[in-house]
Motif scaffolding. Structure first.
Motif, PDB file in Angstrom:
ATOM      1  N   ALA A 106       0.842  -1.196   0.000  1.00  0.00           N
ATOM      2  CA  ALA A 106       0.000   0.000   0.000  1.00  0.00           C
ATOM      3  C   ALA A 106       0.879   1.249   0.000  1.00  0.00           C
ATOM      4  O   ALA A 106       2.032   1.209   0.453  1.00  0.00           O
ATOM      5  CB  ALA A 106      -0.921   0.009   1.226  1.00  0.00           C
TER       6      ALA A 106
ATOM      7  N   GLN B  22       2.123   4.839   1.236  1.00  0.00           N
ATOM      8  CA  GLN B  22       2.204   5.593   2.480  1.00  0.00           C
ATOM      9  C   GLN B  22       2.891   6.924   2.186  1.00  0.00           C
ATOM     10  O   GLN B  22       3.912   6.968   1.495  1.00  0.00           O
ATOM     11  CB  GLN B  22       3.004   4.808   3.517  1.00  0.00           C
ATOM     12  CG  GLN B  22       3.104   5.472   4.884  1.00  0.00           C
ATOM     13  CD  GLN B  22       3.977   4.659   5.831  1.00  0.00           C
ATOM     14  OE1 GLN B  22       5.115   4.333   5.509  1.00  0.00           O
ATOM     15  NE2 GLN B  22       3.441   4.308   6.986  1.00  0.00           N
TER      16      GLN B  22
ATOM     17  N   LEU C 261      -4.813  -5.110   5.522  1.00  0.00           N
ATOM     18  CA  LEU C 261      -5.982  -4.224   5.572  1.00  0.00           C
ATOM     19  C   LEU C 261      -7.301  -4.993   5.611  1.00  0.00           C
ATOM     20  O   LEU C 261      -8.352  -4.406   5.837  1.00  0.00           O
ATOM     21  CB  LEU C 261      -5.974  -3.279   4.359  1.00  0.00           C
ATOM     22  CG  LEU C 261      -4.817  -2.285   4.321  1.00  0.00           C
ATOM     23  CD1 LEU C 261      -4.816  -1.520   2.997  1.00  0.00           C
ATOM     24  CD2 LEU C 261      -4.910  -1.306   5.485  1.00  0.00           C
TER      25      LEU C 261
ATOM     26  N   ASP D  48     -10.142   0.089  -0.264  1.00  0.00           N
ATOM     27  CA  ASP D  48     -10.294   1.519   0.028  1.00  0.00           C
ATOM     28  C   ASP D  48      -8.972   2.275  -0.014  1.00  0.00           C
ATOM     29  O   ASP D  48      -8.973   3.510   0.069  1.00  0.00           O
ATOM     30  CB  ASP D  48     -10.944   1.709   1.408  1.00  0.00           C
ATOM     31  CG  ASP D  48     -12.353   1.139   1.459  1.00  0.00           C
ATOM     32  OD1 ASP D  48     -12.999   1.095   0.393  1.00  0.00           O
ATOM     33  OD2 ASP D  48     -12.799   0.726   2.550  1.00  0.00           O
ATOM     34  N   TYR D  49      -7.852   1.548  -0.101  1.00  0.00           N
ATOM     35  CA  TYR D  49      -6.534   2.187  -0.062  1.00  0.00           C
ATOM     36  C   TYR D  49      -5.773   1.908  -1.352  1.00  0.00           C
ATOM     37  O   TYR D  49      -5.994   0.890  -2.023  1.00  0.00           O
ATOM     38  CB  TYR D  49      -5.750   1.697   1.157  1.00  0.00           C
ATOM     39  CG  TYR D  49      -6.287   2.251   2.457  1.00  0.00           C
ATOM     40  CD1 TYR D  49      -5.755   3.407   3.016  1.00  0.00           C
ATOM     41  CD2 TYR D  49      -7.353   1.627   3.097  1.00  0.00           C
ATOM     42  CE1 TYR D  49      -6.269   3.922   4.194  1.00  0.00           C
ATOM     43  CE2 TYR D  49      -7.878   2.147   4.282  1.00  0.00           C
ATOM     44  CZ  TYR D  49      -7.328   3.300   4.818  1.00  0.00           C
ATOM     45  OH  TYR D  49      -7.841   3.819   5.970  1.00  0.00           O
ATOM     46  N   LEU D  50      -4.867   2.812  -1.692  1.00  0.00           N
ATOM     47  CA  LEU D  50      -4.151   2.736  -2.955  1.00  0.00           C
ATOM     48  C   LEU D  50      -2.869   1.918  -2.837  1.00  0.00           C
ATOM     49  O   LEU D  50      -2.146   2.022  -1.851  1.00  0.00           O
ATOM     50  CB  LEU D  50      -3.803   4.142  -3.442  1.00  0.00           C
ATOM     51  CG  LEU D  50      -4.985   5.075  -3.741  1.00  0.00           C
ATOM     52  CD1 LEU D  50      -4.479   6.419  -4.237  1.00  0.00           C
ATOM     53  CD2 LEU D  50      -5.923   4.450  -4.770  1.00  0.00           C
TER      54      LEU D  50
ATOM     55  N   GLU E 117       0.954   8.532   6.710  1.00  0.00           N
ATOM     56  CA  GLU E 117      -0.442   8.117   6.576  1.00  0.00           C
ATOM     57  C   GLU E 117      -0.608   7.220   5.350  1.00  0.00           C
ATOM     58  O   GLU E 117      -0.073   7.485   4.279  1.00  0.00           O
ATOM     59  CB  GLU E 117      -1.343   9.343   6.441  1.00  0.00           C
ATOM     60  CG  GLU E 117      -2.828   9.022   6.309  1.00  0.00           C
ATOM     61  CD  GLU E 117      -3.697  10.257   6.175  1.00  0.00           C
ATOM     62  OE1 GLU E 117      -4.904  10.113   5.897  1.00  0.00           O
ATOM     63  OE2 GLU E 117      -3.160  11.375   6.330  1.00  0.00           O
ATOM     64  N   LEU E 118      -1.362   6.136   5.519  1.00  0.00           N
ATOM     65  CA  LEU E 118      -1.735   5.319   4.362  1.00  0.00           C
ATOM     66  C   LEU E 118      -2.682   6.137   3.487  1.00  0.00           C
ATOM     67  O   LEU E 118      -3.452   6.957   3.985  1.00  0.00           O
ATOM     68  CB  LEU E 118      -2.410   4.030   4.815  1.00  0.00           C
ATOM     69  CG  LEU E 118      -1.540   3.038   5.598  1.00  0.00           C
ATOM     70  CD1 LEU E 118      -2.359   1.817   5.979  1.00  0.00           C
ATOM     71  CD2 LEU E 118      -0.310   2.625   4.802  1.00  0.00           C
ATOM     72  N   VAL E 119      -2.632   5.900   2.186  1.00  0.00           N
ATOM     73  CA  VAL E 119      -3.349   6.770   1.243  1.00  0.00           C
ATOM     74  C   VAL E 119      -4.676   6.134   0.835  1.00  0.00           C
ATOM     75  O   VAL E 119      -4.704   5.165   0.062  1.00  0.00           O
ATOM     76  CB  VAL E 119      -2.491   7.034  -0.008  1.00  0.00           C
ATOM     77  CG1 VAL E 119      -3.210   8.000  -0.943  1.00  0.00           C
ATOM     78  CG2 VAL E 119      -1.132   7.590   0.390  1.00  0.00           C
ATOM     79  N   PRO E 120      -5.792   6.672   1.315  1.00  0.00           N
ATOM     80  CA  PRO E 120      -7.090   6.164   0.871  1.00  0.00           C
ATOM     81  C   PRO E 120      -7.407   6.652  -0.540  1.00  0.00           C
ATOM     82  O   PRO E 120      -6.896   7.680  -0.991  1.00  0.00           O
ATOM     83  CB  PRO E 120      -8.067   6.752   1.892  1.00  0.00           C
ATOM     84  CG  PRO E 120      -7.404   7.991   2.380  1.00  0.00           C
ATOM     85  CD  PRO E 120      -5.922   7.718   2.335  1.00  0.00           C
ATOM     86  N   GLU E 121      -8.241   5.921  -1.223  1.00  0.00           N
ATOM     87  CA  GLU E 121      -8.604   6.270  -2.587  1.00  0.00           C
ATOM     88  C   GLU E 121      -9.236   7.650  -2.667  1.00  0.00           C
ATOM     89  O   GLU E 121      -9.032   8.388  -3.629  1.00  0.00           O
ATOM     90  CB  GLU E 121      -9.573   5.218  -3.141  1.00  0.00           C
ATOM     91  CG  GLU E 121      -9.940   5.404  -4.594  1.00  0.00           C
ATOM     92  CD  GLU E 121     -10.858   4.309  -5.105  1.00  0.00           C
ATOM     93  OE1 GLU E 121     -11.243   4.353  -6.285  1.00  0.00           O
ATOM     94  OE2 GLU E 121     -11.197   3.409  -4.303  1.00  0.00           O
TER      95      GLU E 121
END
Length: 206
Positions: A44, A46, A69, A75-77, A96-100
């Motif tokens: 994922a 970040q 996840l 929901d995350y890229l 932070e993890l990157v949400p779509e």
């Protein structure tokens, strides 16, 4: 002579045995769940730094981490989901993890950046990602005095502090801020009109 029957085992002893079995089963299930989750870790994106709203993004802005996840994976890229021309739809904090939902296309972005100069310096703690209000004091008497300050634009995001060493300088400090395109005309009019601009962090009791 009457024979003595063996004493019956207390019922609570059997209950403790059953409870012990249940606890062991739960422990084994918990370990299996942890192992199963770790086995399904996926790559994922970040954020490698604080990314402010409106920034055009490249792969250098992110690092790839393996995380479990579960049902939220869609929901995350991932590393293959970042496309050319993507911009940040909101501020992403470093790590932070990157949400779509945090990325959008440049054509859909309603924000842009403007450089302005704060006549009163920059309050301590203001940095990239800080949400601020921009206040203006319009000039009076051909610039010899100024009107009462008023809010020019609210909820502006600081993209960069361009002169961090000039906080106490009379010339003030320049900032690059992210504003809605609908507010660009008012901000540019205040700048070209000679208004004294000030930056106040949101929530500072302005």
């Amino acid at each position: 002579m009457a024979s003595l029957s063996p004493p019956r085992r207390a019922f609570w002893g059997d209950v403790r045995f059953l409870v012990g079995i249940v606890l062991v089963a739960l422990s084994i299930s918990g370990v299996w769940l942890i192992v199963s989750t770790s086995d399904h870790a996926i790559p994922a994106l970040q954020a490698a730094r604080t990314i402010t709203q409106g920034e055009v993004l490249t792969s250098d802005d992110f690092q790839v981490v393996d995380v479990g996840l579960g049902s939220l994976a869609d929901d995350y890229l991932g590393p293959d989901d970042l496309h050319a021309g993507s911009v940040a739809a909101r501020t992403l904090e470093s790590g932070e993890l990157v949400p779509e939902s945090a990325l959008t296309d440049a054509d859909r972005s309603r924000s842009t950046t403007v450089v302005l100069q704060s006549s009163t310096g920059i309050p301590e703690g203001v940095k990239a990602g800080t949400v601020v209000e921009v206040w203006q004091a319009p000039p009076l008497d051909e610039g010899r005095s100024y009107d009462v300050p008023r809010i020019l634009v609210a909820d502006v995001i600081v993209h960069d502090v361009l002169d961090a060493e000039g906080v106490l300088a009379d010339t003030g400090t320049q900032l690059e801020v992210v504003i809605d395109r609908a507010d660009v005309a008012d901000v540019l009019a205040a700048i070209t009109g000679g208004a004294a601009l000030s930056v106040v962090p949101v929530g500072s009791g302005s």
